[in-house]
Design a protein around this motif. Sequence first.
Motif, PDB file in Angstrom:
ATOM      1  N   GLU A 165      62.270  11.336  35.043  1.00  0.00           N
ATOM      2  CA  GLU A 165      61.327  10.998  33.964  1.00  0.00           C
ATOM      3  C   GLU A 165      60.237  12.057  33.851  1.00  0.00           C
ATOM      4  OE1 GLU A 165      59.529   6.849  32.707  1.00  0.00           O
ATOM      5  OE2 GLU A 165      58.269   7.762  34.264  1.00  0.00           O
ATOM      6  N   ARG A 166      59.745  12.561  34.979  1.00  0.00           N
ATOM      7  CA  ARG A 166      58.706  13.605  34.954  1.00  0.00           C
ATOM      8  C   ARG A 166      59.234  14.876  34.293  1.00  0.00           C
ATOM      9  NH1 ARG A 166      57.142  11.813  40.808  1.00  0.00           N
ATOM     10  NH2 ARG A 166      55.282  10.544  40.363  1.00  0.00           N
ATOM     11  N   ASN A 167      60.530  15.073  34.361  1.00  0.00           N
ATOM     12  CA  ASN A 167      61.136  16.249  33.737  1.00  0.00           C
ATOM     13  C   ASN A 167      61.579  15.981  32.298  1.00  0.00           C
ATOM     14  OD1 ASN A 167      60.880  18.154  35.827  1.00  0.00           O
ATOM     15  ND2 ASN A 167      62.677  17.304  36.898  1.00  0.00           N
ATOM     16  N   GLY A 168      61.217  14.792  31.816  1.00  0.00           N
ATOM     17  CA  GLY A 168      61.484  14.493  30.411  1.00  0.00           C
ATOM     18  C   GLY A 168      62.790  13.793  30.141  1.00  0.00           C
ATOM     19  N   GLU A 169      63.510  13.352  31.181  1.00  0.00           N
ATOM     20  CA  GLU A 169      64.786  12.666  30.977  1.00  0.00           C
ATOM     21  C   GLU A 169      64.550  11.170  30.801  1.00  0.00           C
ATOM     22  OE1 GLU A 169      67.560  13.676  34.039  1.00  0.00           O
ATOM     23  OE2 GLU A 169      66.770  15.718  34.225  1.00  0.00           O
ATOM     24  N   ALA A 170      65.392  10.522  30.013  1.00  0.00           N
ATOM     25  CA  ALA A 170      65.251   9.086  29.740  1.00  0.00           C
ATOM     26  C   ALA A 170      66.093   8.279  30.716  1.00  0.00           C
ATOM     27  CB  ALA A 170      65.679   8.784  28.312  1.00  0.00           C
TER      28      ALA A 170
END
Length: 796
Positions: A165-170
């Motif tokens: 999530e911190r890397n932008g993944e859902a």
Amino acid sequence: MAMLKQGQSQFEDKWPTMRPTVLKLLQQEPVTRAEWQDLFWAVHSVCLWDDKGPTKVYQALQQDILEFIKHAQTRVLHNQEDSALLKSYIAEWGKFFTQCDYLPKPFMQLETSLAGKAHSSTVQKKNQGEESIVRKLMLDSWNSSIFSNIKQRLQDSAMKLVHAERNGEAFDSQLVIGVRESYVNLSSDTEDKLKIYRDNFEKAYLEATEAFYKLKAPLYLQSNGVQNYMWYADSKLKEEETRAQRYLETGWGCTSVSALTECCVNVLVTAFKETILHECAGMIRSNETDKLRLMFSLMDRVPDGITQMLRDLEAHIVNQGLADMMAAAETITTDSEKYVEQLLELFNRFSALVKEAFNDDPRFLTSRDKAYKTVVNDTSVFKLEIPLKNKGKPALPIISRSTSAKDFQRVGAKIQPESKCPELLANYCDMLLRKTVLSKKLTSEEVEKKLKDVLLVLKYVQNKDVFMRYHKAHLTRRLILDTSADNEKEENMVEWLREVGMPADYVNKLARMFQDIKVSEDLNLEFKDAHRNNNEYIADSINIKILNAGAWARSSDRVSVSLPMELEDYIPQVEEFYRLKHSGRKLQWHHLMSNGIITFGNDIGKFDLEVTTFQMGVLFAWNQRPKDKVTYESLRLATELPDTELRKTLWSLVAFPKMKRQVLLCDPEAKSPKDFDDSSQFWPNQEFALIKNGKVQKRGKINLIGRLQLSTEKSKEEDNEGIMQLRILRVQEAIVKIMKMRKRITNAALQTELVEILKNMFLPSKKLIKEQIEWLIEHKYMRRDEDNINLFIYMA
């Protein structure tokens, strides 16, 4: 024996019928009402009729629970992928945790029975507020088997999802929340319900967060620079706080979110504290308020984070303030209005900076005040010299006991130069309150605002006693000469000074001055009425002011002068009039504070001159011989004025500023009052006239008083010496007051209390304090302790 045998068979008889219902409950299968009720009755029977029945039921129940959990673990571990593993675990745990509420209900009798068996090795006595025995058994069993075996995988899987999530993944956030909830609900420890959660999930979450930003933050700073990094750090702190509200426990008493915030601050801000703060001074100089506000929000989270920012702000205000004052020195040193406006502009500019960049934080306001005080009291632009000659002039005694003249403290020889600010503030107040070009062009509201501005700056003046002395001198001139622009404003100013903390004795003297003026107005009316029939000239021409010596006078104000006959004649009449009204009071004539209007006639015309009593005494030397030349020596004998006052008075008549034709002429021509000698000759200017628009006027009126009134060379010197004399007395009074109260006090404590008492008037120097302590010791008001020279003892 028959009863015992029957009881021993209860468990073996009942458990086979109880177990199918227990298994259904564990597996969340439907249970009929009859089965539910039968289970209650069977548990009740076993516990009441079989001595060992409760223990056997507990052990059998434990075995079935562990067996169920073992199968659940197998189903969970069948999933290899992280998300699938978490989904399976959360589903199994959800079912099991739900049954933790239902399964214990039929076994309440079991708990009652076990609680009374102190010899049981498998159960402890149930305390109030403790988990039920069966619920505790279920939670402990889950914890010791499936949870202990796979908790690391659970944590790792949950942390991977958060990392993604911190890397932008859902991903489905409920997976992490579900794991968190299982950790929170798993503990059966009534003393610390969150222990398992805190020791495992919270710890793993904090470590993963720290590891993530330890890698990311330095790279971002290196690639994007400090200012962009601050935006990055701020956004990540807000992002992580929001994420923590979702994934960490937020219940009452739980500190997980604050712990996570502290962790993020450490890795995102504290680790780069010095690098970020290095940019602060430049941002302040450039007035980059948005960036400063961001830096403040970051550094305020760090221990001692804003200390350097406070120092940078102080340094900027001092440096910029003094630089601006220096740049405008040529103007502000000669124009008190420009000086005050410059100080106010600085204050408003620095206040705007603190408001916009630091949200008027009290700590930054304190730094602003401290730095601005330095600017206001600085002596590098201009200074007030207080030269004190060692004349052996005594101060007044401060303690009511027999004290000889030799006991009085003597004035020192040198003193540190001080800021001229208080004197210029007093001058500016005078311009606003006196009938001047400035006060005439301003409305009443504008005058009041500017006076309030003066009081604002006065708050930062270190030596307010200097302002007090000059303000009183100006007020005296205005009241004596009746040059106040607004009497109501004058009285309001006195009350405003009281409100801003000026010493009560000073303010009370000012108030008494107004009272004296009002009383004098009534006395004048009575005097005029009493003498109107006898001497109408005196009644119409004379205006007397009876003033209280304690509120008005200075010793130097009494200057001897030979008065014209016309004035000498009415003095006895005034004294007799006052004696009849106030028996026992003595009048002392202060000719320095007197003035009048005379008519000056020459070949051009007649002119009304407003003059001081000294100027009047000089001009009356030609009353009977208007065209004669009179020497300086003759004028000195005729007027009986001191040399310095005679020189100053003559100079005002031969070289009055802004006049093209002077009242007196002299020979030889002089360039300053010092050029006069005994043989210098003076005579009335027969060509004297007022010139308006280039035309000579035959009639007119001019004020020759100017700034001469109420000021002598001696009183100017006394203004400065008097300031120091008063400080000496104030320090002595304060020390004795403290000693009377404390009886015994250390040197450090005495100095601290002394500064606290005197700070609203002036800041006493260490040298001054030391001198007065020594003087008081010498004259037996206090003494040093025999064993400790830094301890003072009061001597009654």
